[in-house]
Design an enzyme around this catalytic site. Structure first.
Site, PDB file in Angstrom:
ATOM      1  N   LYS A 218       0.808  -1.222   0.000  1.00 28.37           N
ATOM      2  CA  LYS A 218       0.000   0.000   0.000  1.00 28.37           C
ATOM      3  C   LYS A 218       0.843   1.273   0.000  1.00 28.37           C
ATOM      4  O   LYS A 218       2.021   1.286   0.331  1.00 28.37           O
ATOM      5  CB  LYS A 218      -0.993  -0.029   1.168  1.00 28.37           C
ATOM      6  CG  LYS A 218      -2.100  -1.064   0.910  1.00 28.37           C
ATOM      7  CD  LYS A 218      -3.215  -1.021   1.909  1.00 28.37           C
ATOM      8  CE  LYS A 218      -4.318  -1.992   1.483  1.00 28.37           C
ATOM      9  NZ  LYS A 218      -5.421  -2.051   2.462  1.00 28.37           N
ATOM     10  N   ARG A 258      -3.676 -10.455   4.428  1.00 28.08           N
ATOM     11  CA  ARG A 258      -4.093 -10.428   3.018  1.00 28.08           C
ATOM     12  C   ARG A 258      -2.946  -9.832   2.216  1.00 28.08           C
ATOM     13  O   ARG A 258      -2.570  -8.673   2.418  1.00 28.08           O
ATOM     14  CB  ARG A 258      -5.356  -9.573   2.871  1.00 28.08           C
ATOM     15  CG  ARG A 258      -5.890  -9.454   1.453  1.00 28.08           C
ATOM     16  CD  ARG A 258      -7.111  -8.532   1.449  1.00 28.08           C
ATOM     17  NE  ARG A 258      -7.717  -8.406   0.122  1.00 28.08           N
ATOM     18  CZ  ARG A 258      -7.325  -7.526  -0.798  1.00 28.08           C
ATOM     19  NH1 ARG A 258      -6.324  -6.689  -0.525  1.00 28.08           N
ATOM     20  NH2 ARG A 258      -7.922  -7.479  -1.968  1.00 28.08           N
TER      21      ARG A 258
END
Length: 279
Positions: A218, A258
């Site tokens: 991210k 995840r």
């Protein structure tokens, strides 16, 4: 249910399969059934415990897709995977209609970035589907969520929201043991918000609900590099930082991570266990 799998394997690795042309992490690399199926099979070979299938990008600034298009992207892939493997399949969508069609095709988990708040039908649908539910916190919506997000106390506000949504799901008939919580790293949070939430993993994972950390590749990783005067990395080059966050999270009580890079996560998790990690 996923907790049964966790009891056998310890912290679970959820592999990401984006059947989209515009996801931040892979830029459409796995768009289309054959490419997505090949990628999913590779993630299974790499050691994924769960596959998370998404047909609509939720990156900052992402444009919405129609219900029909999203269903057409994910259902054929889920059907194909169900015929090839018994790996649990998660549908990454905030639309109850998509979740319904995905479950018909073989999905067993609904990963909802809206925390079952997008539609008035979401809670009832989740209860009726009788699968595992991942409730995530997101401030705003994907198109605008990164426009100056602000909190008085990000940990307390995310904590309150997740517990409220879990309570609403239980009231609607969802089994408490099937509810997973996700703080929504990068979803309406700036760098400091994300870092604070990662530090607070132990607190947020301590409410009796299994906890998910999803920080893979991210943008906040590049934001930290920029703050420290380094060249900001591209998504493919954020694997090391991703592993650091997720190993911290499982050490603090997260039961699932995840990730895009399953093989690397599997290797890191194996060593973490060998040197004394739980699970």
């Amino acid at each position: 249910m996923l907790l049964d799998l966790y009891a056998v394997k310890g912290p679970l690795i959820m592999g990401v399969v984006n059947v989209t042309p515009d996801s931040f992490s892979d830029g459409g690399r796995h768009f289309g059934l054959e490419a997505a199926l090949a990628h999913a099979r590779q993630l299974i070979e790499d050691g994924a415990d769960v596959l998370d299938i998404g047909g609509e990008s939720t990156r900052p600034g992402a444009a919405p897709v129609t219900l029909e298009e999203e269903i057409n992207r994910v259902v054929p892939l889920i059907s194909a995977l169900t015929g090839l493997s018994d790996i649990p399949i998660s549908i990454d969508s905030f639309k109850p209609e998509v979740a319904e069609e995905a479950f018909k095709a073989g999905a067993k988990i609904w990963n909802d970035v809206s925390g079952l708040s997008y539609s008035s039908e979401s809670l009832e649908t989740a209860a009726r589907l009788d699968g595992d539910i991942v409730l995530m916190h997101m401030k705003g919506e994907p198109r605008t969520m990164q426009t100056n997000p602000w909190y008085e106390d990000v940990t307390a506000e995310v904590e309150s929201y997740l517990l409220e949504r879990a309570g609403a799901a239980i009231k609607a008939g969802v089994d408490k043991n099937r509810i997973w919580l996700d703080p929504g790293i990068g979803f309406g949070k700036n760098l400091d918000h994300n870092l604070e939430l990662i530090r607070a993993t132990g607190r947020l994972a301590g409410h009796g609900f299994p906890y998910v950390m999803a920080a893979s590749r991210k943008r906040f990783i590049a934001a930290l590099e920029e703050r420290e005067g380094a060249e900001p990395s591209q998504p493919d080059d954020r694997v090391g930082a991703t592993l650091a966050v997720h190993l911290h999270a499982v050490a603090e009580g997260a039961k699932m991570v995840r990730v895009h890079d399953v093989a690397e996560m599997k290797q890191a998790m194996r060593l973490w266990r060998a040197i004394g990690g739980a699970g």
